[in-house]
Design a protein around this motif. Sequence first.
Motif, PDB file in Angstrom:
ATOM      1  N   GLN A   1       0.822  -1.086  -0.049  1.00 31.03           N
ATOM      2  CA  GLN A   1      -0.063   0.078  -0.044  1.00 31.03           C
ATOM      3  C   GLN A   1       0.910   1.150   0.217  1.00 31.03           C
ATOM      4  O   GLN A   1       1.769   1.570   0.781  1.00 31.03           O
ATOM      5  CB  GLN A   1      -1.155  -0.035   1.298  1.00 31.03           C
TER       6      GLN A   1
ATOM      7  N   LYS B   1      -2.961   5.621  -1.982  1.00 27.83           N
ATOM      8  CA  LYS B   1      -3.672   4.440  -2.895  1.00 27.83           C
ATOM      9  C   LYS B   1      -4.138   3.190  -1.916  1.00 27.83           C
ATOM     10  O   LYS B   1      -3.983   3.209  -0.649  1.00 27.83           O
ATOM     11  CB  LYS B   1      -2.394   3.759  -3.660  1.00 27.83           C
ATOM     12  N   GLU B   2      -4.839   2.498  -2.630  1.00 25.36           N
ATOM     13  CA  GLU B   2      -5.600   1.362  -2.067  1.00 25.36           C
ATOM     14  C   GLU B   2      -4.426   0.265  -1.974  1.00 25.36           C
ATOM     15  O   GLU B   2      -3.618   0.125  -2.612  1.00 25.36           O
ATOM     16  CB  GLU B   2      -6.566   0.956  -2.692  1.00 25.36           C
ATOM     17  N   ARG B   3      -4.710  -0.643  -1.142  1.00 23.10           N
ATOM     18  CA  ARG B   3      -3.828  -1.882  -0.790  1.00 23.10           C
ATOM     19  C   ARG B   3      -4.165  -2.662  -2.257  1.00 23.10           C
ATOM     20  O   ARG B   3      -5.153  -3.028  -2.523  1.00 23.10           O
ATOM     21  CB  ARG B   3      -4.252  -2.485   0.428  1.00 23.10           C
ATOM     22  N   GLU B   4      -2.827  -3.444  -2.322  1.00 27.04           N
ATOM     23  CA  GLU B   4      -3.092  -4.266  -3.761  1.00 27.04           C
ATOM     24  C   GLU B   4      -2.142  -5.594  -3.414  1.00 27.04           C
ATOM     25  O   GLU B   4      -1.120  -5.375  -2.824  1.00 27.04           O
ATOM     26  CB  GLU B   4      -2.615  -3.469  -4.864  1.00 27.04           C
TER      27      GLU B   4
ATOM     28  N   ILE C   1      -6.865 -10.379  -1.823  1.00 30.85           N
ATOM     29  CA  ILE C   1      -6.505  -9.618  -0.392  1.00 30.85           C
ATOM     30  C   ILE C   1      -7.352 -10.284   0.432  1.00 30.85           C
ATOM     31  O   ILE C   1      -8.696 -10.428   0.478  1.00 30.85           O
ATOM     32  CB  ILE C   1      -7.002  -8.015  -0.620  1.00 30.85           C
TER      33      ILE C   1
ATOM     34  N   ASP D   1      -9.893 -11.345   3.503  1.00 30.79           N
ATOM     35  CA  ASP D   1     -10.926 -10.246   4.265  1.00 30.79           C
ATOM     36  C   ASP D   1     -10.592  -9.822   5.551  1.00 30.79           C
ATOM     37  O   ASP D   1     -10.930  -8.638   6.183  1.00 30.79           O
ATOM     38  CB  ASP D   1     -12.248 -10.936   4.190  1.00 30.79           C
TER      39      ASP D   1
END
Length: 126
Positions: free
Chosen positions: A39, A43-46, A110, A112
């Motif tokens: 991350q 930005k979003e985690r990828e 990713i 949950d």
Amino acid sequence: QLQLVESGGGLVNLWGSLSLSCVISGNRAHEYAIGWFRQAPGKEREGVSCISSGGFTTHVTDSAKGRFTVSRDRDRNIVYLQMSMVKPDDTARYYCATERGYVCSESVRIPDGGSWGPGTQVTVSS
């Protein structure tokens, strides 16, 4: 519940290499597939990469394909992410994670919830 701890991050030169480690502890740690995620600020985690419990299945997302390699030492419960030819876009905090029933697939999903390490910062210097 597993415990995961990442290490190996730091400052790396453009096009350089760096190796990250993820030490996994807990009951039946060797039975879990493990994913690497990152991350960057804002930005979003990828997903980056993942490896199956046996180590025979690995996936790397397109952003890292051909440059990053994932492996694991089942005896020592360590998963590695070997990074090479790093670029500024690789600057991020890197995490390893898993959850019960996690499957290493092409999408590098990713989890949950599950278990996450605190992360290790990688900064690419240009």
